[in-house]
Structures are given as structure tokens and as C-alpha cells.
Design an enzyme around this catalytic site. Structure first.
Site, mmCIF file in Angstrom:
data_model
loop_
_atom_site.group_PDB
_atom_site.id
_atom_site.type_symbol
_atom_site.label_atom_id
_atom_site.label_comp_id
_atom_site.label_asym_id
_atom_site.label_seq_id
_atom_site.Cartn_x
_atom_site.Cartn_y
_atom_site.Cartn_z
ATOM 1 N N PRO A 105 0.825 -1.218 0.000
ATOM 2 C CA PRO A 105 0.000 0.000 0.000
ATOM 3 C C PRO A 105 0.856 1.263 0.000
ATOM 4 O O PRO A 105 0.361 2.347 -0.281
ATOM 5 C CB PRO A 105 -0.837 -0.114 1.278
ATOM 6 N N GLU A 156 3.875 -6.777 8.453
ATOM 7 C CA GLU A 156 4.159 -5.340 8.346
ATOM 8 C C GLU A 156 5.098 -5.023 7.191
ATOM 9 O O GLU A 156 5.572 -3.906 7.064
ATOM 10 C CB GLU A 156 4.723 -4.829 9.672
ATOM 11 N N ARG A 211 -3.979 -9.662 -20.112
ATOM 12 C CA ARG A 211 -5.021 -9.476 -21.130
ATOM 13 C C ARG A 211 -4.575 -8.544 -22.251
ATOM 14 O O ARG A 211 -5.183 -8.519 -23.316
ATOM 15 C CB ARG A 211 -6.334 -8.990 -20.516
ATOM 16 N N ASP A 218 -11.009 0.493 -24.298
ATOM 17 C CA ASP A 218 -11.087 0.222 -22.865
ATOM 18 C C ASP A 218 -11.277 1.502 -22.076
ATOM 19 O O ASP A 218 -10.764 2.552 -22.460
ATOM 20 C CB ASP A 218 -9.777 -0.403 -22.353
HETATM 21 CL CL1 6GU Z 1 -0.325 -3.826 -3.577
HETATM 22 N N1 6GU Z 1 -0.622 -4.657 -1.085
HETATM 23 C C1 6GU Z 1 -1.213 -4.613 0.112
HETATM 24 N N2 6GU Z 1 -0.818 -5.454 1.053
HETATM 25 N N3 6GU Z 1 -2.193 -3.775 0.397
HETATM 26 C C2 6GU Z 1 -2.568 -2.961 -0.571
HETATM 27 C C3 6GU Z 1 -2.003 -2.953 -1.823
HETATM 28 C C4 6GU Z 1 -1.018 -3.826 -2.056
HETATM 29 N N4 6GU Z 1 -2.586 -2.010 -2.566
HETATM 30 C C5 6GU Z 1 -3.484 -1.466 -1.805
HETATM 31 N N5 6GU Z 1 -3.485 -2.028 -0.579
#
Ligand code: 6GU
Length: 294
Positions: free
Chosen positions: A139, A166, A208, A223
Site C-alpha cells: 500500500p 508489516e 489481457r 477500454d
Molecule cells: Cl499492492 N498490497 C497490500 N498489502 N495492500 C494494498 C495494496 C497492495 N494495494 C493497496 N493495498
């Protein structure tokens, strides 16, 4: 399309994870078809195969304190070395048969260093050119976009490193730049437990777009996102359903009128749902008229 660097046309995907079974969908339906066609090959690797202690531990307590656990560099380092060299044992060996190992011997003068935040720009494109792409879902990464998917659909070898808990000791990411072009990527502004689902999302978006995977699609030019707009509504038979009629213009047989109507619908939907996207789109006079007409 075959070259010395890329002996098999198509894409080799490797995933390193502590939950190999979570990646099963990669072999099914949409992506399974690409594997059968020889366009894609997939290797899923259990990180615990590289754990060295009797308990097969892959994480430890964070330096500096705090909650949770951090994944160990002493396990991740050798795992990513082996997978880059094509010597990582896959959990399902049958799928390995169609792939050729990606042999890249790191040279001392290959070092690019990766201190600081990765801006996605290669500092030494020449030295990096033959390296596989390492995607680390987190994230805290750069947002994954359709334009990344388009670029990555031209790669020959992509490795995903799935972190849980973590995260992974940052030195693993920094050191991996010796053997990989490294990108930390996020699939959206929310937090998942681990990177596995993000791998499924990114793999599907990328695969894809590989020529030959999407059977009868004319192109991907229509798209959502490809022209910066969301796609408008679609209709099929019957013409009237539960008293609801298909818009008359779609029966006009006038392709220019149909295209104009679809563009108008895309503009209006984008303004309603994702107004910030419209600011990046070059609008014609006719586009502005369509938006003012409401
Ligand atoms: Cl790529 N990984 C994780 N663990 N949480 C996320 C993410 C990725 N993208 C948004 N939240």
C-alpha cells in the site's frame, strides 16, 4: 520476436509467497487460457522453501519496536536470487516445463543502487535492460495504472514478491536492484493483509493486453482509461426488456452518429463518477457541447 535475451515469446511470471494456494486463480479461466496458448508461463514459489531454521520462520520482530513482524532479509534475499536466475523450485513443477530459465549473471558493474524512494525512472537504463522486472505489492507503493499494465505487457519476465505482516525488510528491496528493475506498487488506497490479491489484479490487467490473449477483441483502444475516459453503457438483445428500450441511436446504422453518442456517454459518465479524470483529457469543441447540453 525471439531474441537471445527473450528465447520464448510471451511472458514468464514468477510469484514468491507464503500462501502459494492463494495464487491458484492464476492458472484458471482467463490466464489459464494464455498458459495453454504458450503465451504465458507461471511459477509459484513457497517462500518457506528458503527458510533455514527448523521452524521455517520467515519473519521477526521489528527493530525500533512496534507492532507486527517484518519479513526476514536472510530468507527473501536467496529466494529472489534463485528466482531471478530461474533456479527457484516452483510449488507446481508441471508449469515450469514451458519456461526457459532466465539466466542473468549479475556483474559488479551492473550495480545501480536503490537508496531513497524509487521514482520508477531507471537511473542506468543500459545496465538494467536485461534484468527481470520485480514488482513488490505494498500500500506504500506507486499507484498501479492502465499505462503500467500496457508497458508491463511487453516484458518477458516479471517476478512478484508478496509481503505479509508489516512488510519486508527494506534492504531486500534495495539489494534486489542488483538483479532486477524494482517497482513497489499499490492497487489502491486501502490496506490488504498481503500482496497476493494485488498480484492477481496486476497479472490479469497485464496479461489481457498481450497480443493473442484476448481472442476477438479488435483492440484495447476502447477500454476505460485508454482514452482517459470511463466507458459508457452497452446494450444487447432484446430491444425492449421490462419496458426499458435500447437507445434509438444504436439502430441508426450511422457509425459516426453511434461513435459520437458513445463518446458523449463516456464524457458524461466520467464527469459524474470520476470528474478528476476529465481534467487530464483534451476536450474538443464538440465534447464541450455534449457536456454543456445537460
Ligand atoms: Cl499492492 N498490497 C497490500 N498489502 N495492500 C494494498 C495494496 C497492495 N494495494 C493497496 N493495498
Amino acid at each position: 520476436m525471439s531474441t537471445a535475451e527473450n528465447p520464448t515469446p510471451g511472458l514468464r511470471l514468477d510469484v514468491v509467497t507464503i500462501f502459494p494456494e492463494y495464487l491458484e486463480p492464476l492458472r484458471h479461466a482467463l490466464l489459464g487460457k494464455a498458459i495453454e496458448q504458450g503465451i504465458l508461463s507461471v511459477g509459484v514459489h513457497d517462500l518457506r522453501a528458503w527458510a533455514t531454521d527448523v521452524h521455517k520462520s520467515v519473519d521477526d520482530t521489528p527493530y525500533g519496536g512496534g507492532p507486527g513482524m517484518v519479513m526476514k532479509p536472510t530468507v527473501w534475499g536467496p529466494a529472489l536470487d534463485d528466482v531471478a536466475a530461474g533456479t527457484g523450485a516452483a510449488t507446481r513443477t508441471a508449469e515450469l516445463t514451458s519456461s526457459l530459465p532466465h539466466l542473468h549473471k549479475p556483474r559488479h558493474d551492473d550495480l545501480t543502487g536503490s537508496e531513497g524512494i524509487d521514482d520508477g525512472v531507471d537511473k542506468q537504463p543500459g545496465a538494467d535492460a536485461g534484468k527481470p522486472l520485480l514488482l513488490v505489492p505494498t500500500p506504500a507503493g506507486k499507484p498501479f495504472t492502465q499505462s503500467d499494465a500496457q508497458e508491463w505487457s511487453k516484458e518477458s519476465h516479471i517476478v512478484f514478491a508478496c509481503g505479509r505482516y508489516e512488510g519486508i525488510d527494506q534492504r531486500v528491496i534495495d539489494d534486489a536492484a542488483n538483479r532486477y528493475r524494482v517497482r513497489e506498487v499499490s492497487i489502491g488506497d486501502y490496506v490488504l493483509i498481503g500482496g497476493e490479491v494485488a498480484v492477481l489484479v496486476i497479472a490479469e490487467a497485464v496479461v489481457r493486453l498481450i497480443p493473442g490473449v484476448l481472442g476477438n477483441r479488435r483492440s484495447h483502444e476502447e477500454d476505460s482509461f485508454s482514452d482517459g475516459l470511463l466507458e459508457g453503457p452497452s446494450y444487447t438483445k432484446p430491444r425492449v426488456w421490462r419496458d426499458l428500450e435500447v437507445p434509438e441511436v444504436l439502430f441508426s446504422g450511422n457509425h459516426a452518429r453511434v461513435d459520437r453518442w458513445r463518446r458523449d456517454q463516456a464524457l458524461k459518465r466520467t464527469r459524474a463518477v470520476r470528474p478528476e479524470l476529465l481534467e487530464q483529457v483534451e476536450l474538443s469543441g464538440r465534447d464541450r457541447e455534449a457536456l454543456e447540453g445537460e
